[in-house]
Design an enzyme around this catalytic site. Sequence first.
Site, PDB file in Angstrom:
ATOM      1  N   LYS A 172      75.034  24.719  29.290  1.00  0.00           N
ATOM      2  CA  LYS A 172      75.326  23.577  29.929  1.00  0.00           C
ATOM      3  C   LYS A 172      75.170  22.203  29.231  1.00  0.00           C
ATOM      4  O   LYS A 172      73.824  21.858  28.945  1.00  0.00           O
ATOM      5  CB  LYS A 172      74.697  23.338  31.442  1.00  0.00           C
ATOM      6  CG  LYS A 172      75.273  22.442  32.263  1.00  0.00           C
ATOM      7  CD  LYS A 172      74.503  21.545  33.301  1.00  0.00           C
ATOM      8  CE  LYS A 172      73.580  20.579  32.817  1.00  0.00           C
ATOM      9  NZ  LYS A 172      74.236  19.314  32.683  1.00  0.00           N
ATOM     10  N   PRO A 173      75.933  21.547  28.713  1.00  0.00           N
ATOM     11  CA  PRO A 173      75.968  20.299  27.740  1.00  0.00           C
ATOM     12  C   PRO A 173      75.525  19.203  28.961  1.00  0.00           C
ATOM     13  O   PRO A 173      75.794  19.073  29.969  1.00  0.00           O
ATOM     14  CB  PRO A 173      77.232  19.904  27.186  1.00  0.00           C
ATOM     15  CG  PRO A 173      78.166  20.806  28.031  1.00  0.00           C
ATOM     16  CD  PRO A 173      77.630  21.788  28.863  1.00  0.00           C
ATOM     17  N   GLY A 225      65.169  18.018  26.277  1.00  0.00           N
ATOM     18  CA  GLY A 225      65.412  16.929  27.022  1.00  0.00           C
ATOM     19  C   GLY A 225      63.885  16.366  27.314  1.00  0.00           C
ATOM     20  O   GLY A 225      63.105  16.604  26.438  1.00  0.00           O
ATOM     21  N   GLU A 247      62.149  21.889  23.866  1.00  0.00           N
ATOM     22  CA  GLU A 247      62.046  20.793  23.010  1.00  0.00           C
ATOM     23  C   GLU A 247      62.065  19.552  23.751  1.00  0.00           C
ATOM     24  O   GLU A 247      63.205  19.216  24.334  1.00  0.00           O
ATOM     25  CB  GLU A 247      63.299  20.720  22.018  1.00  0.00           C
ATOM     26  CG  GLU A 247      62.885  20.129  20.653  1.00  0.00           C
ATOM     27  CD  GLU A 247      63.657  18.881  20.522  1.00  0.00           C
ATOM     28  OE1 GLU A 247      62.906  17.776  21.105  1.00  0.00           O
ATOM     29  OE2 GLU A 247      64.778  18.763  20.224  1.00  0.00           O
ATOM     30  N   CYS A 281      64.507  12.253  20.001  1.00  0.00           N
ATOM     31  CA  CYS A 281      63.275  12.634  20.185  1.00  0.00           C
ATOM     32  C   CYS A 281      62.302  12.409  19.245  1.00  0.00           C
ATOM     33  O   CYS A 281      60.870  12.171  19.197  1.00  0.00           O
ATOM     34  CB  CYS A 281      63.154  14.248  20.788  1.00  0.00           C
ATOM     35  SG  CYS A 281      64.114  14.403  21.770  1.00  0.00           S
ATOM     36  N   GLU A 376      58.207   7.050  25.551  1.00  0.00           N
ATOM     37  CA  GLU A 376      59.193   7.171  24.764  1.00  0.00           C
ATOM     38  C   GLU A 376      60.336   5.864  24.805  1.00  0.00           C
ATOM     39  O   GLU A 376      60.992   6.032  26.089  1.00  0.00           O
ATOM     40  CB  GLU A 376      59.903   8.509  24.960  1.00  0.00           C
ATOM     41  CG  GLU A 376      60.791   9.173  23.771  1.00  0.00           C
ATOM     42  CD  GLU A 376      61.108  10.672  24.031  1.00  0.00           C
ATOM     43  OE1 GLU A 376      61.314  11.077  25.236  1.00  0.00           O
ATOM     44  OE2 GLU A 376      61.566  11.277  23.066  1.00  0.00           O
TER      45      GLU A 376
HETATM   46  C1  SIN Z   1      66.483  15.492  19.118  1.00  0.00           C
HETATM   47  O1  SIN Z   1      66.566  14.364  19.187  1.00  0.00           O
HETATM   48  O2  SIN Z   1      66.066  16.153  20.250  1.00  0.00           O
HETATM   49  C2  SIN Z   1      66.749  16.141  17.877  1.00  0.00           C
HETATM   50  C3  SIN Z   1      66.751  15.323  16.495  1.00  0.00           C
HETATM   51  C4  SIN Z   1      66.871  16.132  15.319  1.00  0.00           C
HETATM   52  O3  SIN Z   1      67.486  17.363  15.466  1.00  0.00           O
HETATM   53  O4  SIN Z   1      66.469  15.497  14.311  1.00  0.00           O
END
Ligand code: SIN
Length: 475
Positions: A172-173, A225, A247, A281, A376
């Site tokens: 699911k995007p 997420g 992640e 992230c 964040e």
């Molecule tokens: C992410 O922000 O979750 C991935 C970033 C990346 O793959 O460099």
Amino acid sequence: MNQLKNKTLLASAITEGKGLSVFNPFDDSLLTTVKTTTQAQVEDQILELEAGQIEWQKRPADERSKLLKKWHQLIIDNEDDLARIITLEGGKPLKESLGEVRYGASFIEWFAEEGKRAYGSTIPSASNDKTLLTVKQAIGVAAAITPWNFPLAMITRKAAPALAAGCSFICKPSESTPLTAIAVTELAYQAGIPKNVLRMVVGDSHEIGEAFTYHSSVRKFSFTGSTLVGRKLLMQCASTIKRTSMELGGNAPFIVFDDADLDSAVQGAIASKFRNAGQTCVCSNRFYVQDGIYDAFVEKLVKAVDKLTVGNGLDEGTDIGPLISKQAKQRVSDLITEAKGRGARQINREVLLEGQFIAPTVLVDVEHDRPLVQGEIFGPVLPIIRFSHEAEMIEMANDTIYGLAAYFYSQDMNRIWRVAHNLEYGMVGVNEGIISTEVAPFGGVKQSGNGREGAKEGLEEYLETKYVCIGGLTR
Ligand code: SIN
């Protein structure tokens, strides 16, 4: 959308009727409406994928590899269209979107090869009448929920190892960016990957999340997420003891030591902070600069930041596009206001922008306990804190629930090794601001998640190790 060269990419998903409306974050205009899938339909699809997986895992790894390579090639052949879709629905500057298409495709090519190397082992036995070995087997049906900030690469980083390992895969995007997901899945079908092996479902996050995490036929769940949502999904997965890879959020420190190469540190800071308008992230979140280099670094950095162009991702020359939503803009603005209210000073050009844009913002005199530093940011804001001693610095860098990526700049070999060792992070960039690649394991420690994506570790996430003990074989 009308300017796409390949009209087949989205054709199957567009609906004139009820569906999910997709907007362009640049001007909030409606791009199109796509069909959605209900929870009950998702559950049916999981059963189809369960049946499909049995056949898929029987195919030789080499046959799966050839299909993945065709998929990879079709993505490259359609890279301009895919990049355009990413920019239209996500706001990312076109050059970065093109980079994402190639980055996303690289996972498919890499795992197409790595799937052939899912080696087991033989184990020296303590007794002659027992032969011991391990074999690697696909886990089964894998499900994933992927984010809007990398609407292509976060899918392929999960789908490619899953399919290469012999799993079937349902995803699911994000509701903000379903079009890239639909287009990339269409190309997988055109490459010959069967529909009962790969599915993309667009719809209600809560309902589909429940179907993925509670269904006993889903044996592996992967999520990219926030830590907040990841924590909840992990609890749901516990009900059927699924394998997971998560992640989650990050709070990357970017440390500049006195002995750093100044130009390279400034370049790395810009690259790691402003990629995708600060919405990754692994973007640097908080900057720590040592006394001896502080003034020179800040001066050079501000000059470089003020050269960045904010605008429509489709315009050539745009470095920073809009944030993904109005709420995102509000959240980032609030963080800036809060920090300024506690003494932080903006030292680069101040520009107030309409729409979903935030101009790049450099802040000094930021207190370490402010939400801007502790959480964040996910926006183009760069808070700088001065420090004197390495030990104090490491303590500040590690003083967080997160542990995804960290960066530091130094030219002292002993320090490089010492600091890299002492940072409690899953990934450390030394004299480098961009560390992501398909060949290295991506992932975090602490509350930034579990598991790794990319590299040989990424394939392991979709494999079970079965130990086989054969008695009575004679030598
Ligand atoms: C992410 O922000 O979750 C991935 C970033 C990346 O793959 O460099």
